[in-house]
Design a protein around this motif. Structure first.
Motif, PDB file in Angstrom:
ATOM      1  N   ASP A   1       1.624 -18.296  12.414  1.00 47.23           N
ATOM      2  CA  ASP A   1       0.595 -17.466  13.053  1.00 47.23           C
ATOM      3  C   ASP A   1      -0.266 -16.767  12.008  1.00 47.23           C
ATOM      4  O   ASP A   1      -1.492 -16.667  12.155  1.00 47.23           O
ATOM      5  N   ALA A   2       0.380 -16.285  10.941  1.00 46.94           N
ATOM      6  CA  ALA A   2      -0.356 -15.595   9.885  1.00 46.94           C
ATOM      7  C   ALA A   2      -1.383 -16.512   9.236  1.00 46.94           C
ATOM      8  O   ALA A   2      -2.528 -16.118   8.983  1.00 46.94           O
ATOM      9  N   LYS A   3      -0.981 -17.753   8.993  1.00 51.70           N
ATOM     10  CA  LYS A   3      -1.902 -18.706   8.363  1.00 51.70           C
ATOM     11  C   LYS A   3      -3.058 -19.047   9.295  1.00 51.70           C
ATOM     12  O   LYS A   3      -4.197 -19.231   8.854  1.00 51.70           O
ATOM     13  N   THR A   4      -2.773 -19.118  10.599  1.00 50.94           N
ATOM     14  CA  THR A   4      -3.821 -19.418  11.575  1.00 50.94           C
ATOM     15  C   THR A   4      -4.825 -18.282  11.658  1.00 50.94           C
ATOM     16  O   THR A   4      -6.051 -18.501  11.707  1.00 50.94           O
ATOM     17  N   TRP A   5      -4.345 -17.053  11.664  1.00 53.83           N
ATOM     18  CA  TRP A   5      -5.207 -15.889  11.861  1.00 53.83           C
ATOM     19  C   TRP A   5      -5.953 -15.481  10.596  1.00 53.83           C
ATOM     20  O   TRP A   5      -7.109 -15.094  10.654  1.00 53.83           O
ATOM     21  N   PHE A   6      -5.266 -15.560   9.446  1.00 57.29           N
ATOM     22  CA  PHE A   6      -5.853 -15.036   8.216  1.00 57.29           C
ATOM     23  C   PHE A   6      -6.199 -16.106   7.182  1.00 57.29           C
ATOM     24  O   PHE A   6      -6.781 -15.790   6.149  1.00 57.29           O
ATOM     25  N   GLY A   7      -5.801 -17.358   7.441  1.00 56.33           N
ATOM     26  CA  GLY A   7      -6.075 -18.427   6.489  1.00 56.33           C
ATOM     27  C   GLY A   7      -5.012 -18.577   5.425  1.00 56.33           C
ATOM     28  O   GLY A   7      -4.986 -19.563   4.687  1.00 56.33           O
ATOM     29  N   ALA A   8      -4.110 -17.615   5.316  1.00 55.81           N
ATOM     30  CA  ALA A   8      -3.006 -17.658   4.354  1.00 55.81           C
ATOM     31  C   ALA A   8      -1.945 -16.666   4.799  1.00 55.81           C
ATOM     32  O   ALA A   8      -2.239 -15.723   5.545  1.00 55.81           O
ATOM     33  N   VAL A   9      -0.722 -16.893   4.382  1.00 57.35           N
ATOM     34  CA  VAL A   9       0.363 -15.980   4.717  1.00 57.35           C
ATOM     35  C   VAL A   9       0.202 -14.703   3.893  1.00 57.35           C
ATOM     36  O   VAL A   9       0.103 -14.770   2.656  1.00 57.35           O
ATOM     37  N   PRO A  10       0.141 -13.529   4.525  1.00 59.17           N
ATOM     38  CA  PRO A  10       0.011 -12.275   3.755  1.00 59.17           C
ATOM     39  C   PRO A  10       1.151 -12.135   2.749  1.00 59.17           C
ATOM     40  O   PRO A  10       2.308 -12.396   3.089  1.00 59.17           O
ATOM     41  N   PRO A  11       0.859 -11.751   1.528  1.00 54.13           N
ATOM     42  CA  PRO A  11       1.901 -11.676   0.496  1.00 54.13           C
ATOM     43  C   PRO A  11       2.924 -10.585   0.776  1.00 54.13           C
ATOM     44  O   PRO A  11       2.620  -9.580   1.416  1.00 54.13           O
ATOM     45  N   ASP A  12       4.121 -10.820   0.295  1.00 55.26           N
ATOM     46  CA  ASP A  12       5.168  -9.808   0.360  1.00 55.26           C
ATOM     47  C   ASP A  12       4.762  -8.643  -0.537  1.00 55.26           C
ATOM     48  O   ASP A  12       4.326  -8.835  -1.664  1.00 55.26           O
ATOM     49  N   LEU A  13       4.915  -7.418  -0.036  1.00 54.69           N
ATOM     50  CA  LEU A  13       4.444  -6.245  -0.778  1.00 54.69           C
ATOM     51  C   LEU A  13       5.548  -5.533  -1.567  1.00 54.69           C
ATOM     52  O   LEU A  13       5.312  -4.468  -2.121  1.00 54.69           O
ATOM     53  N   SER A  14       6.737  -6.133  -1.623  1.00 50.71           N
ATOM     54  CA  SER A  14       7.827  -5.501  -2.366  1.00 50.71           C
ATOM     55  C   SER A  14       7.449  -5.263  -3.820  1.00 50.71           C
ATOM     56  O   SER A  14       7.794  -4.239  -4.400  1.00 50.71           O
ATOM     57  N   VAL A  15       6.770  -6.224  -4.401  1.00 49.05           N
ATOM     58  CA  VAL A  15       6.483  -6.157  -5.841  1.00 49.05           C
ATOM     59  C   VAL A  15       4.987  -6.320  -6.118  1.00 49.05           C
ATOM     60  O   VAL A  15       4.596  -6.755  -7.192  1.00 49.05           O
ATOM     61  N   ILE A  16       4.149  -5.953  -5.150  1.00 50.91           N
ATOM     62  CA  ILE A  16       2.722  -6.229  -5.281  1.00 50.91           C
ATOM     63  C   ILE A  16       2.095  -5.495  -6.471  1.00 50.91           C
ATOM     64  O   ILE A  16       1.251  -6.045  -7.183  1.00 50.91           O
TER      65      ILE A  16
END
Length: 253
Positions: free
Chosen positions: A97-112
């Motif tokens: 769903d993330a790829k469909t809506w945003f064009g890419a999977v939102p990155p994990d923010l643990s170590v952003i």
């Protein structure tokens, strides 16, 4: 090893961010707000506005006790209905769903913040400026654009707090080639007010960035404190060794 894998994964998901920062938009210095109140407010903002799309798979909710929250406070204020205190901070949105809506999977923010720092050294400054330079752009699929990350796929998650702004551009001479004209940024114009003033919003973003920095390395504060203790011990040991050496050679003479 797990942390290294997370850093590599985050860096792999953010190649466009690296190039975006190279675009030349000046970064503002992120205020250093590492007191418990700031970190707690940052955690609240993260859960309410970021965790809907982004995960923080290296962090468990119960680790928030390290920033002064009790287990009851975590349960009552930061947990979703089906989550438990010992669970990892994961989003319920599927990667498909993330790829469909945003064009890419939102990155994990643990170590952003650490991933950004390893990319170009900006880290917290980049994220702080990025979250404060969104503007309305109806030519984009999400209706939003960003000065730090042009044509960003992520909509402005904090727009209710900051309000709606547009960006003003003027034609100016290219400093590198006077014969050319460039579209230069000339500031923002507030269209509708947000729930916060500009100062309140900047402070809230600083709290969020501080929390992201803490989450990337929760043990950083204790590590620094331990480093100071070790240096003080070595300094004392050096003085004792110096006086012992002086006493020894005095007897030899």
């Amino acid at each position: 090893m797990k942390l290294l894998k997370k850093l590599i994964a985050a860096a792999a998901l953010l190649p466009t961010l690296v190039f975006a920062s190279a675009g030349g938009f000046p970064l503002d210095r992120a205020p250093e707000r590492h007191d418990l109140a700031s970190l707690q407010n940052g955690a609240k903002l993260f859960v309410n506005y970021c965790l809907n799309c982004h995960s923080a798979a290296s962090m468990r909710y119960n680790r928030l006790r390290d920033i002064g929250l009790t287990e009851d406070q975590i349960k009552n204020n930061l947990l979703f209905t089906s989550d438990k205190v010992g669970d990892l901070m994961k989003t319920s949105m599927s990667p498909a769903d993330a790829k469909t809506w945003f064009g890419a999977v939102p990155p994990d923010l643990s170590v952003i913040t650490r991933a950004r720092s390893s990319a170009d050294g900006s880290g917290a400054d980049w994220i702080y400026t990025y979250l404060r330079t969104y503007y309305r752009d109806d030519t984009k699929p999400t209706g939003w654009n960003n000065m730090v990350f042009p044509s960003v796929g992520m909509p402005h998650a904090l727009w209710e707090l900051q309000g709606v702004r547009t960006a003003k551009f003027v034609d100016a001479k290219d400093p590198h080639d006077p014969k050319k004209t460039v579209h230069a940024f000339a500031g923002f114009e507030q269209v509708t007010p947000g729930k916060m003033t500009t100062l309140e919003y900047d402070t809230a973003v600083a709290d969020l960035v501080s929390y992201l920095s803490w989450m990337a390395e929760p043990g950083a504060t204790k590590r620094k404190q331990l480093g100071v203790i070790v240096l003080l011990f070595l300094s004392l040991l050096m003085v004792l060794a110096w006086r012992l050496s002086a006493s020894y050679w005095k007897e030899v003479k």
